[in-house]
Write a protein that holds these residues in place. Structure first.
Motif, PDB file in Angstrom:
ATOM      1  N   ALA A 159      38.741  29.518  38.396  1.00  0.00           N
ATOM      2  CA  ALA A 159      38.289  30.903  38.451  1.00  0.00           C
ATOM      3  C   ALA A 159      39.179  31.744  39.361  1.00  0.00           C
ATOM      4  O   ALA A 159      39.519  32.887  39.035  1.00  0.00           O
ATOM      5  CB  ALA A 159      36.838  30.962  38.932  1.00  0.00           C
ATOM      6  N   MET A 160      39.597  31.189  40.501  1.00  0.00           N
ATOM      7  CA  MET A 160      40.445  31.941  41.425  1.00  0.00           C
ATOM      8  C   MET A 160      41.871  32.044  40.906  1.00  0.00           C
ATOM      9  O   MET A 160      42.546  33.061  41.116  1.00  0.00           O
ATOM     10  CB  MET A 160      40.428  31.274  42.805  1.00  0.00           C
ATOM     11  CG  MET A 160      39.129  31.484  43.562  1.00  0.00           C
ATOM     12  SD  MET A 160      38.707  33.231  43.746  1.00  0.00           S
ATOM     13  CE  MET A 160      40.065  33.799  44.765  1.00  0.00           C
ATOM     14  N   VAL A 179      36.549  47.258  39.452  1.00  0.00           N
ATOM     15  CA  VAL A 179      36.314  45.923  40.007  1.00  0.00           C
ATOM     16  C   VAL A 179      34.806  45.708  40.080  1.00  0.00           C
ATOM     17  O   VAL A 179      34.084  46.470  40.730  1.00  0.00           O
ATOM     18  CB  VAL A 179      36.941  45.777  41.400  1.00  0.00           C
ATOM     19  CG1 VAL A 179      36.737  44.355  41.932  1.00  0.00           C
ATOM     20  CG2 VAL A 179      38.422  46.116  41.366  1.00  0.00           C
ATOM     21  N   GLU A 180      34.322  44.675  39.392  1.00  0.00           N
ATOM     22  CA  GLU A 180      32.893  44.373  39.364  1.00  0.00           C
ATOM     23  C   GLU A 180      32.638  43.019  40.019  1.00  0.00           C
ATOM     24  O   GLU A 180      33.446  42.103  39.895  1.00  0.00           O
ATOM     25  CB  GLU A 180      32.371  44.362  37.928  1.00  0.00           C
ATOM     26  CG  GLU A 180      32.387  45.734  37.258  1.00  0.00           C
ATOM     27  CD  GLU A 180      31.766  45.708  35.883  1.00  0.00           C
ATOM     28  OE1 GLU A 180      31.010  46.634  35.557  1.00  0.00           O
ATOM     29  OE2 GLU A 180      32.036  44.746  35.134  1.00  0.00           O
ATOM     30  N   GLY A 181      31.510  42.917  40.687  1.00  0.00           N
ATOM     31  CA  GLY A 181      31.149  41.660  41.345  1.00  0.00           C
ATOM     32  C   GLY A 181      29.983  41.868  42.276  1.00  0.00           C
ATOM     33  O   GLY A 181      29.675  42.998  42.684  1.00  0.00           O
ATOM     34  N   PRO A 321      34.285  36.548  40.691  1.00  0.00           N
ATOM     35  CA  PRO A 321      33.189  35.580  40.508  1.00  0.00           C
ATOM     36  C   PRO A 321      32.414  35.350  41.796  1.00  0.00           C
ATOM     37  O   PRO A 321      32.970  35.424  42.900  1.00  0.00           O
ATOM     38  CB  PRO A 321      33.926  34.303  40.068  1.00  0.00           C
ATOM     39  CG  PRO A 321      35.293  34.431  40.656  1.00  0.00           C
ATOM     40  CD  PRO A 321      35.612  35.904  40.623  1.00  0.00           C
ATOM     41  N   PRO A 322      31.111  35.065  41.702  1.00  0.00           N
ATOM     42  CA  PRO A 322      30.326  34.727  42.896  1.00  0.00           C
ATOM     43  C   PRO A 322      30.728  33.369  43.435  1.00  0.00           C
ATOM     44  O   PRO A 322      31.316  32.543  42.727  1.00  0.00           O
ATOM     45  CB  PRO A 322      28.887  34.730  42.379  1.00  0.00           C
ATOM     46  CG  PRO A 322      29.011  34.429  40.919  1.00  0.00           C
ATOM     47  CD  PRO A 322      30.298  35.061  40.474  1.00  0.00           C
ATOM     48  N   GLY A 364      24.687  35.604  49.629  1.00  0.00           N
ATOM     49  CA  GLY A 364      25.577  36.582  50.250  1.00  0.00           C
ATOM     50  C   GLY A 364      27.046  36.335  49.980  1.00  0.00           C
ATOM     51  O   GLY A 364      27.903  37.050  50.513  1.00  0.00           O
ATOM     52  N   ASN A 365      27.354  35.297  49.194  1.00  0.00           N
ATOM     53  CA  ASN A 365      28.711  34.994  48.760  1.00  0.00           C
ATOM     54  C   ASN A 365      29.655  34.753  49.939  1.00  0.00           C
ATOM     55  O   ASN A 365      29.249  34.189  50.949  1.00  0.00           O
ATOM     56  CB  ASN A 365      29.222  36.096  47.842  1.00  0.00           C
ATOM     57  CG  ASN A 365      28.456  36.125  46.533  1.00  0.00           C
ATOM     58  OD1 ASN A 365      28.531  35.186  45.750  1.00  0.00           O
ATOM     59  ND2 ASN A 365      27.699  37.191  46.307  1.00  0.00           N
ATOM     60  N   VAL A 366      30.909  35.166  49.819  1.00  0.00           N
ATOM     61  CA  VAL A 366      31.930  34.837  50.822  1.00  0.00           C
ATOM     62  C   VAL A 366      31.600  35.473  52.160  1.00  0.00           C
ATOM     63  O   VAL A 366      31.862  34.898  53.217  1.00  0.00           O
ATOM     64  CB  VAL A 366      33.321  35.280  50.326  1.00  0.00           C
ATOM     65  CG1 VAL A 366      34.393  34.931  51.352  1.00  0.00           C
ATOM     66  CG2 VAL A 366      33.647  34.627  48.997  1.00  0.00           C
ATOM     67  N   ARG A 367      31.002  36.661  52.136  1.00  0.00           N
ATOM     68  CA  ARG A 367      30.641  37.317  53.401  1.00  0.00           C
ATOM     69  C   ARG A 367      29.640  36.475  54.174  1.00  0.00           C
ATOM     70  O   ARG A 367      29.730  36.345  55.407  1.00  0.00           O
ATOM     71  CB  ARG A 367      30.066  38.701  53.115  1.00  0.00           C
ATOM     72  CG  ARG A 367      29.754  39.489  54.394  1.00  0.00           C
ATOM     73  CD  ARG A 367      29.093  40.818  54.091  1.00  0.00           C
ATOM     74  NE  ARG A 367      30.011  41.698  53.379  1.00  0.00           N
ATOM     75  CZ  ARG A 367      29.740  42.248  52.209  1.00  0.00           C
ATOM     76  NH1 ARG A 367      28.600  41.976  51.601  1.00  0.00           N
ATOM     77  NH2 ARG A 367      30.603  43.054  51.621  1.00  0.00           N
ATOM     78  N   GLU A 368      28.675  35.867  53.476  1.00  0.00           N
ATOM     79  CA  GLU A 368      27.688  35.010  54.139  1.00  0.00           C
ATOM     80  C   GLU A 368      28.362  33.774  54.733  1.00  0.00           C
ATOM     81  O   GLU A 368      28.046  33.369  55.863  1.00  0.00           O
ATOM     82  CB  GLU A 368      26.611  34.602  53.137  1.00  0.00           C
ATOM     83  CG  GLU A 368      25.527  33.727  53.740  1.00  0.00           C
ATOM     84  CD  GLU A 368      24.532  33.229  52.712  1.00  0.00           C
ATOM     85  OE1 GLU A 368      23.587  32.509  53.098  1.00  0.00           O
ATOM     86  OE2 GLU A 368      24.706  33.551  51.515  1.00  0.00           O
TER      87      GLU A 368
END
Length: 482
Positions: A159-160, A179-181, A321-322, A364-368
């Motif tokens: 994905a990355m 940009v969506e996400g 992607p999440p 919270g994804n990468v921020r979490e």
């Protein structure tokens, strides 16, 4: 004899009038230099040297508008300086970069015309404008670029890899990008990567949080405001003008009201802005990248987002992607965040903590994940992050399933039977539903449950007799009550 001019019933000597006008211009230039010196000494971001320059030149000569700007290579063939009409003038501005031509544009009210004295003053002012642009260019990198702008996109999953390839393809163009996400996936980081890989990398990257802009101030924030539009209001450029030659990032564009969306649509279509209180439009050479954490297509169907603005923004889309859909990147991301704080503490991840991170849902994804690593750096007891150093919400699934199995060196069959029993109970003791969740056959589930029941009976035999009798009595009461 000297020439005489009759004005308002008085006889004025022409040389005296010229001398007086020259003194006024000299006084104005002196005030301009003092104002620029004060702005240069004050290093706050809101002190824009070019805006100060334009404001004082406009006041000094009593002009309607003054603009100092750079003309990109694609437009230079259409521009020949100096250009002069009755009420407007364009003068060349000296600069150190031969690839970019700078110009000084000035216009006056329709009832007035430029004379030779105005041309002489503006020619001198244009030389000062060249110095102003050089100073602004030197100060811009420290103000506009930050360490975050060059942060890499971390991850080695498919994905990355697809995301990085799409970013590089999009960056080669000059099109508007959507940009969506989900929140916390790194949409701004993707936008900065598009800017860094594009031909606009030397221009500014200006980010605007649309959700935080007050609607009544939206036009002034995005399009700018003229001097003296209201009492106590200073003239300034808007975000579109600040991003001229670079990229404007509109974050959470879905939070704009419908009226604000209509104003934004007009500017995106024409790439021209009109300042609040202004009387003319200003062309901008700005690339627009919009981001949203909600699908705009669904909002358009529900009438919450303008369809014409959606079609203007969409077309070139990037979906981020999440984190839960690329769990293989979680250990790499965690180690990256720990490395960023190595100056504070040198920490590593234990296998148990890494497994717990892989099992977490990451709403919270990468921020979490980044904040979790900061918490570990601050609170971890040893030099290795253990399971107990993680919050209960993160280690919950691991403690229920994998943790006890690894601690007791359980066999795969024993662990599988215990896990099947757990899913069976969560499904309301519905065997067919549990089979769908576990993706196993009905007979396999039956075998796991029989093994689990046999293990429970074997453990019960090891208990004292009085404990077994009390347990049987409790079970009997429960059955009779049922």
């Amino acid at each position: 004899m000297s020439e005489l001019t009759i004005s308002s019933g008085c006889v004025v000597d022409e040389p005296e009038r010229a001398a007086s006008s020259a003194d006024a211009r000299l006084h104005g230039v002196r005030e301009l230099l003092v104002a620029l010196g004060n702005a240069l000494a004050n290093r706050f971001p809101e002190d824009d040297l070019e805006a100060q320059f334009e404001q004082h030149v406009r006041q000094m000569l009593g002009l309607r508008s003054v603009r100092l700007r750079e003309v990109r290579a694609r437009y230079q063939a259409r521009l020949v300086t100096p250009t002069r009409t009755n009420d407007s003038i364009v003068l060349g501005v000296p600069g150190s970069d031969a690839r970019v031509q700078a110009v000084l544009e000035a216009s006056c009210d329709s009832g007035r015309r430029f004379d030779e004295h105005d041309l002489e003053a503006l020619t001198a002012v244009a030389q000062i404008g060249g110095l102003v642009m050089e100073i602004s260019r030197c100060r811009a990198p420290a103000r506009a670029r930050s360490p975050v702008s060059v942060a890499p996109l971390i991850g080695s999953t498919s994905a990355m890899l697809a995301l990085r390839e799409r970013v590089e393809r999009v960056a080669a163009t000059d099109f508007t990008v959507l940009v969506e996400g989900e929140s916390g996936t790194g949409k701004e980081l993707v936008a900065r990567q598009v800017h860094e890989f594009s031909r606009r990398r030397n221009g500014p990257f200006v980010a605007v949080n649309c959700a935080a802009v007050v609607e009544t101030l939206l036009e002034a924030e995005l399009f700018g405001i003229e001097e003296r539009t209201a009492t106590g209001v200073r003239g300034r450029r808007g975000k579109f003008e600040n991003a001229d030659g670079g990229t404007l990032f509109l974050d959470e564009v879905s939070d704009l009201s419908l009226s604000a969306q209509a104003k934004l649509l007009r500017v995106i279509q024409d790439l021209a802005v009109e300042r609040v209180g202004g009387q003319g439009v200003r062309r901008v050479n700005t690339r627009i990248i919009a981001a949203t954490n909600r699908p705009l297509s669904e909002l358009t169907v529900r009438g919450l987002f303008r369809a014409d603005l959606y079609y203007r923004l969409s077309g070139v889309e990037i979906h981020v992607p999440p984190l839960r859909s690329r769990r293989g990147d979680i250990p790499e991301l965690a180690r990256y965040f720990l490395e960023r704080h190595r100056h504070a503490r040198d920490l590593t991840l234990s296998p148990q903590a890494e497994e717990a991170l892989n099992l977490h849902a990451w709403p919270g994804n990468v921020r979490e994940l980044e904040r979790l690593m900061e918490r570990a750096v601050a609170l971890a007891v040893a030099d290795r992050i253990e399971l107990d150093d993680l919050p209960a919400v993160v280690r919950g699934e691991y403690e229920e399933t994998l943790g006890p199995a690894l601690a007791g060196n359980e066999s795969f069959r024993r662990w599988g039977s215990r896990y099947a029993r757990l899913v069976f109970e969560r499904c309301g003791r519905n065997k067919r539903r549990a089979c769908r969740v576990l993706d196993i056959s009905y007979h396999t589930l039956q075998a796991y449950l029989r093994y689990s029941d046999r293990r429970a009976r074997e453990q019960a035999k090891q208990l004292p007799a009085w404990v077994r009798s009390a347990s049987d009595a409790t079970d009997g009461d429960a059955e009779s009550g049922a």
